[in-house]
Structures are given as C-alpha cells and as structure tokens.
Motif scaffolding. Structure first.
Motif, mmCIF file in Angstrom:
data_model
loop_
_atom_site.group_PDB
_atom_site.id
_atom_site.type_symbol
_atom_site.label_atom_id
_atom_site.label_comp_id
_atom_site.label_asym_id
_atom_site.label_seq_id
_atom_site.Cartn_x
_atom_site.Cartn_y
_atom_site.Cartn_z
ATOM 1 N N SER A 151 0.818 -1.213 0.000
ATOM 2 C CA SER A 151 0.000 0.000 0.000
ATOM 3 C C SER A 151 0.854 1.266 0.000
ATOM 4 O O SER A 151 1.972 1.264 0.507
ATOM 5 C CB SER A 151 -0.907 0.011 1.241
ATOM 6 N N TRP A 152 0.335 2.327 -0.593
ATOM 7 C CA TRP A 152 0.898 3.676 -0.519
ATOM 8 C C TRP A 152 2.411 3.677 -0.812
ATOM 9 O O TRP A 152 3.207 4.185 -0.033
ATOM 10 C CB TRP A 152 0.663 4.272 0.859
ATOM 11 N N VAL A 153 2.794 3.099 -1.924
ATOM 12 C CA VAL A 153 4.217 2.900 -2.233
ATOM 13 C C VAL A 153 4.896 4.209 -2.634
ATOM 14 O O VAL A 153 4.344 5.008 -3.391
ATOM 15 C CB VAL A 153 4.385 1.852 -3.357
ATOM 16 N N TYR A 154 6.098 4.415 -2.110
ATOM 17 C CA TYR A 154 6.913 5.574 -2.498
ATOM 18 C C TYR A 154 8.376 5.155 -2.518
ATOM 19 O O TYR A 154 8.751 4.109 -1.976
ATOM 20 C CB TYR A 154 6.718 6.743 -1.524
ATOM 21 N N SER A 155 9.213 5.957 -3.154
ATOM 22 C CA SER A 155 10.651 5.693 -3.184
ATOM 23 C C SER A 155 11.357 6.918 -3.755
ATOM 24 O O SER A 155 10.707 7.922 -4.070
ATOM 25 C CB SER A 155 10.932 4.426 -4.005
ATOM 26 N N VAL A 162 5.496 11.209 -1.766
ATOM 27 C CA VAL A 162 6.579 11.882 -1.035
ATOM 28 C C VAL A 162 7.259 12.929 -1.915
ATOM 29 O O VAL A 162 7.488 14.067 -1.495
ATOM 30 C CB VAL A 162 7.614 10.857 -0.517
ATOM 31 N N LYS A 163 7.560 12.552 -3.156
ATOM 32 C CA LYS A 163 8.242 13.491 -4.057
ATOM 33 C C LYS A 163 7.314 14.637 -4.470
ATOM 34 O O LYS A 163 7.736 15.788 -4.542
ATOM 35 C CB LYS A 163 8.773 12.735 -5.272
ATOM 36 N N ILE A 226 6.297 14.564 6.198
ATOM 37 C CA ILE A 226 7.148 15.018 5.083
ATOM 38 C C ILE A 226 7.539 16.473 5.307
ATOM 39 O O ILE A 226 8.699 16.867 5.114
ATOM 40 C CB ILE A 226 6.410 14.843 3.738
ATOM 41 N N GLN A 227 6.572 17.278 5.748
ATOM 42 C CA GLN A 227 6.831 18.705 6.015
ATOM 43 C C GLN A 227 7.852 18.876 7.143
ATOM 44 O O GLN A 227 8.790 19.677 7.037
ATOM 45 C CB GLN A 227 5.504 19.398 6.358
ATOM 46 N N LEU A 276 10.620 6.730 5.987
ATOM 47 C CA LEU A 276 10.407 8.011 5.304
ATOM 48 C C LEU A 276 11.639 8.907 5.454
ATOM 49 O O LEU A 276 12.082 9.527 4.480
ATOM 50 C CB LEU A 276 9.177 8.717 5.871
ATOM 51 N N ALA A 277 12.197 8.948 6.651
ATOM 52 C CA ALA A 277 13.396 9.766 6.888
ATOM 53 C C ALA A 277 14.565 9.288 6.026
ATOM 54 O O ALA A 277 15.307 10.104 5.457
ATOM 55 C CB ALA A 277 13.775 9.728 8.364
ATOM 56 N N GLN A 278 14.719 7.959 5.901
ATOM 57 C CA GLN A 278 15.785 7.402 5.058
ATOM 58 C C GLN A 278 15.622 7.833 3.610
ATOM 59 O O GLN A 278 16.578 8.257 2.951
ATOM 60 C CB GLN A 278 15.759 5.867 5.113
#
Length: 288
Positions: A151-155, A162-163, A226-227, A276-278
């Motif tokens: 779910s909710w994939v980002y990279s 995120v981007k 993210i903010q 997320l931080a990584q």
C-alpha cells in the motif's frame, strides 16, 4: 545460477530491486520494462517468457494510475489481470516460482482493524477490481505462487506522494491533504528487501502476504511528517475526502496486518517514519 525475471523494472519497486541485484549476484537478474517485454502483447507473451526462460518471476508491473483506470478499463484489465494469468500459467507449466505484487485496494475500506490476508475483499474502483481479478487468476493458474499486497508505495524513484509533496511544499505556502483515509505507507526499498529475503529463505510457502511499513496514519499525517522531516515552510491542513473528489473512490481504511510475513519469513518491517526519513535523506543527497 537461478535466473530472475523482473517485470515493471523501471517502476518504483523494480528500480529498488535493481539496487539490491548488485548485492545478490547469486542470481542472474533480467530486468524488463515495456520495451523488453510488452505485457499488453498477450499473444506473444508466452513465447517471450520461453525465450527468457526464468526460474523465478517477480511481477512488479501494473497499471497503477488509479484515477485513469476508471476510463482505461481495458488497459487496466490487461496489465493487472490478463497478463498475470499468462505469467501464472507459464510459471506453473515450467516449474518456475512466481511472486506477484498486489494492493490494499482489493478491500472496500470499511474495516476498523488491520486487514489480514483472509479478510473479505470487495474493491470499490476499477484499479482494485482488476488487481483482485489478477490475484484470482494468479492463484487459479498457479496455486504455488506468492502474492504480496502492499500500500501507498513511495521511493526515490518515479513519481509518488513523497516526491510530489516535497515539491509542492517548496512551491506553495499551504496545502490541503485528506485526513480520513487510513493505512500505512510502504518504502519500496523495504518491500524489495522483503522480496529478496523470501528468495534467499531456502524454502517456499505459497499464498497471500501483506507488507507495508509499521504504523497507522492518514495521508494528512503522512504529509505532516514530510513537512517536518523536510523542514518545509508550508502549512499543511487536513480535509475530508468529500472536499477533494477524485474519479476513483479510495478505501477509507486499508491498514494491512503484517503478522504472517513476519512469522513465516522473518521479514523485518521498519516503522513508516524511520523509512520516510531514510528516503528523504537520499532525495536530499540526490538534489545536491
């Protein structure tokens, strides 16, 4: 040396698997995207698979444009369902292992507790319906397959929440983000590591598994993090989904229970904020 075919190689998960391939040279990796293996060419797909002849298939390809899928049913069904049936048929006929990636969108969002692999499925949009049809075809044609719902994939690769948020928060003074859709994000690098750990486990236990990062948040809370991590000077406000209508309805609750993949394969599931931080650290390094 076992040959691994990765479909959707230029997507977020495929790109993260490319990073890990260098550290897993015990396998021969074959990365394909549409140019090398057109999954919409259903008539030619079986022959192409025979040409490549992998011992393992990782199907990371999908039609993931959730809103566009509402008006692109045929393409969505070919990529999320029909080609999956052929991959499963071919892998079963040639004694190849198959890992197929699916989604939390097979659920209707009415649960109030984390969803196990046995939870009732009832997708509420075309993307979810075609992905569920793909799951069913996969297990029908190859009962030995593994399906991983995420779910909710980002990279750091491709386009993702995120981007997009990071960019918008540098362009705008304020942003509104929906606060009534609950789940957990998935850093594609973590999912790629989970897949490789399954490949290296030395045993194969077929069936459906769930994987996302640990934690239960809304998209609004995700944007807030993210903010904060990015140090962006942008006010983030929460709004109901009704104030941000989209062509495709989203499940309001789709948190995945990861107990099974942890128990069966000993997969590490990092906390969403840590991952997320990584990712944002890597994006910062790339930007500089």
């Amino acid at each position: 040396m076992k040959k691994i075919l990765v479909t959707g190689a230029n997507g977020q998960l495929g790109s993260e698997l490319k990073v890990l391939a260098a550290q897993n040279a015990q396998f021969e990796w074959v990365f394909t995207d549409r140019e090398e293996l057109d999954l919409t060419d259903l008539k030619g797909l079986e022959a192409r698979l025979t040409d490549i002849h992998p011992q393992i298939i990782l199907n990371c390809a999908a039609h993931t444009a959730v809103d566009r899928a509402e008006t692109e049913y045929d393409l969505s069904d070919v990529l999320n369902h029909q080609c999956v049936a052929i991959l499963a048929q071919w892998s079963a006929a040639h004694a190849a292992k198959l890992i197929h990636i699916s989604t939390d969108y097979v659920f209707d969002g009415t649960s109030a507790v984390a969803l196990t692999e046995e939870a009732a499925v009832a997708p509420i949009n075309v993307y979810g319906k075609t992905k569920l049809a793909g799951e069913q075809a996969c297990l029908r044609e190859n009962p030995e397959a593994i399906i991983i719902r995420t779910s909710w994939v980002y990279s750091t690769f491709g386009a993702n929440f995120v981007k997009t948020m990071s960019r918008l928060m540098q362009e705008r003074d304020s942003l509104n983000v929906v606060n009534d859709q609950i789940g957990s994000p998935t850093y594609a690098a973590d999912l790629a590591k989970a897949i490789v750990s399954i490949l290296n486990a030395g045993f194969w236990k077929c069936g459906i598994y769930h994987f996302s990062n640990e934690g239960e948040i809304s998209w609004f809370e995700f944007a807030q993090a993210i903010q904060e991590i990015g140090g962006f000077d942008c006010a983030v406000s929460g709004i109901p989904s009704s104030a941000y209508p989209t062509p495709a309805q989203r499940p309001s609750y789709s948190l995945l229970d990861k107990s099974k993949i942890k128990q069966v394969y000993g997969v590490a599931v990092p906390d969403w904020r840590e991952s997320l931080a990584q990712c944002m650290d890597l994006l910062r390094i790339e930007a500089n």
